[in-house]
Scaffold this motif. Sequence first.
Motif, short mmCIF file in Angstrom:
data_model
loop_
_atom_site.label_atom_id
_atom_site.label_comp_id
_atom_site.label_asym_id
_atom_site.label_seq_id
_atom_site.Cartn_x
_atom_site.Cartn_y
_atom_site.Cartn_z
N SER B 57 0.83 -1.22 0.00
CA SER B 57 0.00 0.00 0.00
C SER B 57 0.85 1.26 0.00
O SER B 57 0.33 2.36 -0.21
N GLU B 87 -4.61 10.11 12.86
CA GLU B 87 -5.57 9.48 11.93
C GLU B 87 -5.79 8.01 12.29
O GLU B 87 -4.85 7.32 12.68
N ALA B 90 -6.70 2.47 8.36
CA ALA B 90 -7.62 1.88 7.39
C ALA B 90 -7.50 0.36 7.51
O ALA B 90 -6.51 -0.23 7.10
N GLU B 91 -8.52 -0.27 8.10
CA GLU B 91 -8.42 -1.68 8.47
C GLU B 91 -8.15 -2.60 7.28
O GLU B 91 -7.35 -3.53 7.37
N GLU B 92 -8.84 -2.37 6.18
CA GLU B 92 -8.65 -3.26 5.02
C GLU B 92 -7.23 -3.15 4.47
O GLU B 92 -6.62 -4.15 4.09
N THR B 93 -6.74 -1.92 4.43
CA THR B 93 -5.36 -1.71 3.95
C THR B 93 -4.38 -2.41 4.88
O THR B 93 -3.46 -3.10 4.44
#
Lengths: 329, 133
Positions: B57, B87, B90-93
Amino acid sequence: MAVKPKGTGTRRAGGGGIVDLSLENTLPEAVRAQWPYKPRYADANGWRMHYIDEGEGDPVVLLHGNPTWGFLYREMIDPLVRSGRRVIVPDMIGFGLSEKPTREQAHSLDGHAANLTALMRQLDLTRIMLVCHDWGGPTGLSFAMSNPARVRALTIMSTWAWPLPPAEFHTRIFPWRMMHAPLVGPYLLGKHRALAGRGVYLSVVDREKFGRSAQAVYESALPEPASRLLTWVWPRWIPLDENARALPRFRWLEQKLSQCKLPAMIIWGREDDVFDAATFSHRFKQLLPHAEGPFLVTGRHFLQEDSGPEIADLIRHFLNRLDERERSQ
Amino acid sequence: MTDVIVVEKPDLREKRLSFALAEDRVAHYPEFRDFFVRTFDLDRKGLAEPGFVQAPSGLGYALIFLGRSGEPFPSGVEIHAIVDALEPVAEETLDRDLYAILRWMIAGIGAPWTAEDFDRTGRLYRIPAAASA
């Protein structure tokens, strides 16, 4: 220490022993319908252990393994109680409604055997019919072999009690060793609850029934990744080579069992593909040649999910035969 | 799946380390510990600094190694995402990156451990990130 195994409404503060919290069963309604039993708690070897204690008579102690809890025996408790037995079902520390340590080093085979021993001594149980499944085998049989005066008989299901190799399955990288490998275990079994969810599902025969009535219960008992620690720690305690941590204990256990004269019964799942019946029930029969069985029932590794009432019947009849034998002596 | 690469210590100003995964027993299979020692020069660096990688990512990750008396170093490891300080993650990332980091680890350890067996295991247990691996 005073033991109050079935007291009501008291709370004992501090120290070890039974803590009767008189809690209502606070499980969700869908679970309570299948598990209506009063929760009880003991300070077992320093950990808060949940158990249920139903009925009167000689005790039948039902031991689960990885990654289940007492719920695994839900279809066996009532028939055994109705047959005149006192049924005690502890949740292993790390599972079910018991305390769940969050450090790997909190878990060991000897430690879990000591946890069970603490509960059995606090309840001052004797004439125990000890029913062992999965890791309830090595832990329960270690208790039995070190406390034989408390044990009346053994029932052995889908487990093992000797050094390596446990099964060819456990030596394979795919899927067994990969599943619990360093970092992979915490990821697959922790973050993604691979064993508590799909793992059990794959190890029952009637998956539709299991998915409908039980899978969510097992998953909800281990709600966060850290609470699932023991699901990847137990696989790491299975000896795979001469350097394995538990090897001396399994050697001791095998030697003790080979000298054991306790009445015993062997029950196995016909479809068990983890501890296959041909290999494992036969090995137990060699260790305990006087044992009744092996009796084969419908079931993979979690045979109680498919054949709970039938297994309860086998235990009930076995105990009745023991009673008759004692009366005639 | 894009490769994971080892990187130099990134600029951590206005960043935080967001805990992602921990392993208490990295030498359960000794070749896993050997991989980290080799990859991050741990025999020389010891506890001086974490290892850093960049995941597919683009996010950076810190591998913080843990010592335990009586055991070879490292005995454990924590993986932390390096994220903007205030921040959320982002869990999926994060999950896809962790899968990629573990896959990179397995490939780096080498036979008999294979990325193919890791992917097969992930698919068997229906891990979302395994579907695209």
